[in-house]
Write a protein that holds these residues in place. Structure first.
Motif, PDB file in Angstrom:
ATOM      1  N   LEU A   4      -9.338  30.924   5.645  1.00  0.00           N
ATOM      2  CA  LEU A   4      -8.417  31.526   6.609  1.00  0.00           C
ATOM      3  C   LEU A   4      -8.499  30.823   7.962  1.00  0.00           C
ATOM      4  N   GLY A   5      -9.693  30.413   8.324  1.00  0.00           N
ATOM      5  CA  GLY A   5      -9.836  29.653   9.560  1.00  0.00           C
ATOM      6  C   GLY A   5      -9.124  28.315   9.487  1.00  0.00           C
ATOM      7  N   ASP A   6      -9.224  27.635   8.325  1.00  0.00           N
ATOM      8  CA  ASP A   6      -8.538  26.355   8.143  1.00  0.00           C
ATOM      9  C   ASP A   6      -7.027  26.522   8.083  1.00  0.00           C
ATOM     10  N   ALA A   7      -6.557  27.692   7.647  1.00  0.00           N
ATOM     11  CA  ALA A   7      -5.116  27.914   7.534  1.00  0.00           C
ATOM     12  C   ALA A   7      -4.440  27.959   8.892  1.00  0.00           C
ATOM     13  N   GLY A   8      -5.196  28.291   9.947  1.00  0.00           N
ATOM     14  CA  GLY A   8      -4.652  28.280  11.291  1.00  0.00           C
ATOM     15  C   GLY A   8      -3.698  29.420  11.560  1.00  0.00           C
ATOM     16  N   GLU A   9      -2.638  29.126  12.326  1.00  0.00           N
ATOM     17  CA  GLU A   9      -1.731  30.162  12.784  1.00  0.00           C
ATOM     18  C   GLU A   9      -1.042  30.955  11.671  1.00  0.00           C
ATOM     19  N   PRO A  10      -0.666  30.342  10.515  1.00  0.00           N
ATOM     20  CA  PRO A  10      -0.034  31.154   9.457  1.00  0.00           C
ATOM     21  C   PRO A  10      -0.877  32.340   9.001  1.00  0.00           C
ATOM     22  N   ALA A  11      -2.204  32.249   9.157  1.00  0.00           N
ATOM     23  CA  ALA A  11      -3.066  33.353   8.728  1.00  0.00           C
ATOM     24  C   ALA A  11      -3.212  34.437   9.784  1.00  0.00           C
ATOM     25  N   HIS A  12      -2.771  34.172  11.015  1.00  0.00           N
ATOM     26  CA  HIS A  12      -2.989  35.131  12.094  1.00  0.00           C
ATOM     27  C   HIS A  12      -2.310  36.471  11.821  1.00  0.00           C
ATOM     28  N   GLU A  13      -1.055  36.413  11.405  1.00  0.00           N
ATOM     29  CA  GLU A  13      -0.321  37.656  11.187  1.00  0.00           C
ATOM     30  C   GLU A  13      -0.965  38.497  10.098  1.00  0.00           C
ATOM     31  N   VAL A  14      -1.456  37.835   9.057  1.00  0.00           N
ATOM     32  CA  VAL A  14      -2.128  38.557   7.971  1.00  0.00           C
ATOM     33  C   VAL A  14      -3.401  39.215   8.486  1.00  0.00           C
ATOM     34  N   LEU A  15      -4.179  38.462   9.265  1.00  0.00           N
ATOM     35  CA  LEU A  15      -5.433  39.014   9.796  1.00  0.00           C
ATOM     36  C   LEU A  15      -5.158  40.166  10.758  1.00  0.00           C
ATOM     37  N   VAL A  16      -4.102  40.047  11.548  1.00  0.00           N
ATOM     38  CA  VAL A  16      -3.741  41.135  12.462  1.00  0.00           C
ATOM     39  C   VAL A  16      -3.376  42.398  11.673  1.00  0.00           C
ATOM     40  N   GLN A  17      -2.742  42.228  10.545  1.00  0.00           N
ATOM     41  CA  GLN A  17      -2.337  43.380   9.725  1.00  0.00           C
ATOM     42  C   GLN A  17      -3.531  44.095   9.110  1.00  0.00           C
ATOM     43  N   VAL A  18      -4.533  43.339   8.666  1.00  0.00           N
ATOM     44  CA  VAL A  18      -5.682  43.965   8.002  1.00  0.00           C
ATOM     45  C   VAL A  18      -6.737  44.426   8.993  1.00  0.00           C
ATOM     46  N   TYR A  19      -6.655  43.984  10.252  1.00  0.00           N
ATOM     47  CA  TYR A  19      -7.684  44.309  11.239  1.00  0.00           C
ATOM     48  C   TYR A  19      -7.884  45.811  11.424  1.00  0.00           C
ATOM     49  N   PRO A  20      -6.822  46.638  11.565  1.00  0.00           N
ATOM     50  CA  PRO A  20      -7.060  48.076  11.809  1.00  0.00           C
ATOM     51  C   PRO A  20      -7.801  48.783  10.690  1.00  0.00           C
ATOM     52  N   ASP A  21      -7.662  48.321   9.454  1.00  0.00           N
ATOM     53  CA  ASP A  21      -8.307  48.982   8.318  1.00  0.00           C
ATOM     54  C   ASP A  21      -9.685  48.430   8.011  1.00  0.00           C
ATOM     55  N   ALA A  22     -10.120  47.409   8.742  1.00  0.00           N
ATOM     56  CA  ALA A  22     -11.409  46.774   8.465  1.00  0.00           C
ATOM     57  C   ALA A  22     -12.546  47.571   9.094  1.00  0.00           C
ATOM     58  N   ALA A  23     -13.732  47.461   8.460  1.00  0.00           N
ATOM     59  CA  ALA A  23     -14.941  48.074   9.020  1.00  0.00           C
ATOM     60  C   ALA A  23     -15.357  47.291  10.268  1.00  0.00           C
ATOM     61  N   PRO A  24     -16.207  47.896  11.133  1.00  0.00           N
ATOM     62  CA  PRO A  24     -16.587  47.219  12.376  1.00  0.00           C
ATOM     63  C   PRO A  24     -17.127  45.801  12.174  1.00  0.00           C
ATOM     64  N   GLU A  25     -18.032  45.612  11.189  1.00  0.00           N
ATOM     65  CA  GLU A  25     -18.573  44.265  10.982  1.00  0.00           C
ATOM     66  C   GLU A  25     -17.504  43.316  10.451  1.00  0.00           C
ATOM     67  N   GLU A  26     -16.570  43.851   9.661  1.00  0.00           N
ATOM     68  CA  GLU A  26     -15.474  43.014   9.158  1.00  0.00           C
ATOM     69  C   GLU A  26     -14.504  42.649  10.288  1.00  0.00           C
ATOM     70  N   ARG A  27     -14.315  43.555  11.224  1.00  0.00           N
ATOM     71  CA  ARG A  27     -13.468  43.252  12.373  1.00  0.00           C
ATOM     72  C   ARG A  27     -14.035  42.091  13.192  1.00  0.00           C
ATOM     73  N   LEU A  28     -15.343  42.111  13.393  1.00  0.00           N
ATOM     74  CA  LEU A  28     -15.966  41.019  14.147  1.00  0.00           C
ATOM     75  C   LEU A  28     -15.774  39.690  13.421  1.00  0.00           C
ATOM     76  N   ARG A  29     -15.863  39.717  12.084  1.00  0.00           N
ATOM     77  CA  ARG A  29     -15.650  38.480  11.322  1.00  0.00           C
ATOM     78  C   ARG A  29     -14.213  38.000  11.470  1.00  0.00           C
ATOM     79  N   ILE A  30     -13.259  38.920  11.462  1.00  0.00           N
ATOM     80  CA  ILE A  30     -11.857  38.539  11.655  1.00  0.00           C
ATOM     81  C   ILE A  30     -11.665  37.912  13.033  1.00  0.00           C
ATOM     82  N   LEU A  31     -12.284  38.505  14.032  1.00  0.00           N
ATOM     83  CA  LEU A  31     -12.166  37.953  15.382  1.00  0.00           C
ATOM     84  C   LEU A  31     -12.808  36.561  15.471  1.00  0.00           C
ATOM     85  N   GLN A  32     -13.903  36.361  14.756  1.00  0.00           N
ATOM     86  CA  GLN A  32     -14.524  35.032  14.735  1.00  0.00           C
ATOM     87  C   GLN A  32     -13.581  33.992  14.137  1.00  0.00           C
TER      88      GLN A  32
END
Length: 570
Positions: free
Chosen positions: A89-117
């Motif tokens: 997902l990091g290598d995918a760059g900007e195309p993955a941002h929208e997907v990560l933004v969508q899953v962020y609210p449902d992620a657990a706290p530690e998973e949210r930090l990984r998404i932000l990383q």
């Protein structure tokens, strides 16, 4: 979907394990966009770690929104493959941002930090405007700057990632780790964070200070630090406002630190100095010291205040004043510097040395300290500072130190060497003739060891002249004879080495030796005989000396010179 791809998809679903892996690899290379194929690869992720890894690789190559959603699902649900999914997902760059933004609210706290990383590593320039309110404040700021004739800020476009970071930074539970993540990203990965993204995030964070009652003081201070790195120029006015007395101490301190390295008005500097003397604002003193330490020069109006701080009870206040008074100079500051030069705290000693090294009136006290201090380390410190003050040391002081060094060589060789080394380092080429003349007079007084020591010191410097090296060779000649206990004794190889260097450098050695009264005919014969057996310039020099002795000298030396000339075929 053609028949070939259908067959590959069938193998992926029902084939043997090794064929399923091959089918996933082939689909990744073909990059088909059909939803059924993407779903088929997504279904393989949880079958086995090996097949799941290849299925994720294929989905990353296809890179449709559906494929990226499948990788994001693996990031959250597949423990063994989450690291690999994060990398993809990091290598995918900007195309993955929208997907990560969508899953962020449902992620657990530690998973949210990984998404932000992932987002921090892969953030690039935002796409087309989507009308988000996130961009409104930066755009207004850009227009305001343009209206005032200032350089316009870059065009800021809506970025769905900005609200995610802002929300995490403004949440007390996640503020600290996310702040550190943003700080690391803006420093180590600065190219990945374009200015438009920085300005947009800074604008959304800055708005929180209009109603910051719900945020803990420590979290607000951390947000201030993040703002300082995101948009230093754009957040300056906010930092000045947050440094006011109505703000909590931690926030004020963070806002003050953000002013470090910026241009301050005389009134602002005066106000900071008043705050520094206010005991009730002790929590802010460290931040104020950091800001004032970066001033390019100390205003004259602050010198009196800084001198008062030298008597403060707090060691940090005294250290700050000592450091800031470095360029002031004067006899009074020379006394202060010498006082702190033997302080127990290394920081005070270093600050005192810096202050003395910038004070030309400290030369005489430092000379006295170097000669009279009982501690060898203190003597060395004083000598080191004197070297830094070389341009301010008068010639008369250097000449007196030469005499002092010569006297010390008789009973305190260590200190004598220190003084002599300091004189040669400070005086450079100007003092060399004085030291050489002193050494020659000592040699004539039959003090060959001391004379040889002085000349060896001179020869070891980059300012040694040919004359100094000639006197070293002559002194070594006399010293080697004296060491052997008889006049005319054998001359050592080191002495001949000194003469050889002069010959190779083109020094008129033969003429100088003939004019040197202290060099006897027997000395010339030994030198000439040694070099006549050599080659090149050394042989020519030796032959010239032998011819001089054979034609101009009577007695045994002349006879031996004529015999030597016949033996070398001349």
């Amino acid at each position: 979907m053609n028949e070939t791809i259908k067959a590959i998809l069938g193998t992926l679903q029902d084939g043997r394990p090794e064929l399923q892996v091959a089918a996933a690899q082939i689909l990744g290379e073909l990059r088909p966009k059909e939803g059924a194929i993407v779903q088929g690869l997504a279904d393989c992720v949880d079958r086995s770690p090996v097949l799941g890894r290849f299925a994720l690789d294929a989905l990353a190559k296809i890179a449709t929104p559906q494929a990226l959603q499948a990788i994001a699902a693996a990031l959250l649900d597949s423990e063994g493959l989450s690291e690999h999914a994060a990398m993809l997902l990091g290598d995918a760059g900007e195309p993955a941002h929208e997907v990560l933004v969508q899953v962020y609210p449902d992620a657990a706290p530690e998973e949210r930090l990984r998404i932000l990383q992932i987002l921090a590593r892969s953030t690039r320039k935002a796409g087309a405007e989507s009308g988000s309110d996130v961009a409104e404040a930066p755009v207004k700021k850009a227009r305001s700057r343009a209206a005032k004739g200032k350089k316009a800020a870059p065009k800021v476009v809506a970025n769905p990632v900005v609200p995610i970071f802002a929300q995490a930074l403004l949440t007390p539970e996640t503020c600290e780790p996310v702040a550190q993540l943003v700080l690391d990203a803006t420093q180590a990965h600065a190219p990945a964070w374009d200015e438009a993204f920085r300005v947009a995030l800074a604008a959304q964070l800055g708005a929180v200070f209009d109603d910051a009652a719900a945020m803990p003081e420590a979290s607000l201070a951390r947000v201030v630090e993040v703002l300082r790195h995101l948009d230093p120029a754009g957040s300056r006015s906010l930092m000045l406002r947050l440094s006011g007395p109505e703000q909590p101490s931690l926030v004020r301190a963070a806002a003050l630190r953000s002013l470090r390295g910026t241009k301050l008005t005389a009134a602002q500097v005066q106000n900071l100095m008043k705050m520094l003397e206010d005991a009730e604002l002790r929590d802010l003193h460290e931040a104020i010291r950091e800001v004032l330490s970066d001033l390019p020069e100390v205003p004259a109006s602050l010198v009196t205040v800084l001198k008062r701080l030298l008597a403060a009870r707090q060691p940090e206040q005294r250290l700050f004043a000592l450091r800031l008074l470095r360029p002031v100079g004067g006899a009074e500051m020379a006394k202060v510097g010498l006082k702190y030069l033997d302080h127990d705290d290394e920081r005070f000693r270093a600050a005192a040395a810096e202050a003395l090294a910038h004070n030309k009136q400290a030369v005489e006290p430092l000379v006295k300290l170097m000669l009279t201090a009982r501690d060898p380390a203190m003597q060395g410190t004083a000598a080191g500072i004197l070297r830094r003050l070389a341009e301010h040391v008068p010639p008369r002081t250097l000449k007196s130190l030469v005499e002092k060094a010569v006297k010390l060589l008789g009973n305190n060789v260590r200190l004598g060497d220190l003084v002599l080394d300091t004189v040669l380092a400070v005086g450079a080429a100007k003092i060399v003739p004085t030291v050489v003349d002193k050494a020659v007079r000592m040699r004539r007084a039959r003090r060959q060891p001391e004379a040889l020591h002085l000349l060896a010191k001179v020869a070891a410097t980059p300012h040694a002249t040919a004359e100094a090296r000639f006197q070293l060779a002559v002194t070594s000649l006399h010293r080697s004879q004296h060491a052997n206990g008889v006049e005319g004794g054998p001359v050592g190889d080191a002495t001949m080495g000194f003469f050889a260097l002069l010959v190779r450098d083109g020094f008129p050695l033969a003429d100088r030796l003939r004019k040197e009264a202290s060099v006897t005919a027997e000395d010339l014969l030994r030198i000439a005989t040694h070099f006549a057996r050599g080659v090149g310039a050394e042989r020519r020099f030796g032959t010239e000396l032998l011819q001089h002795l054979a034609t101009r000298t009577k007695g045994a030396a002349g006879d031996e010179a004529r015999l030597a000339l016949r033996s070398v075929g001349v």
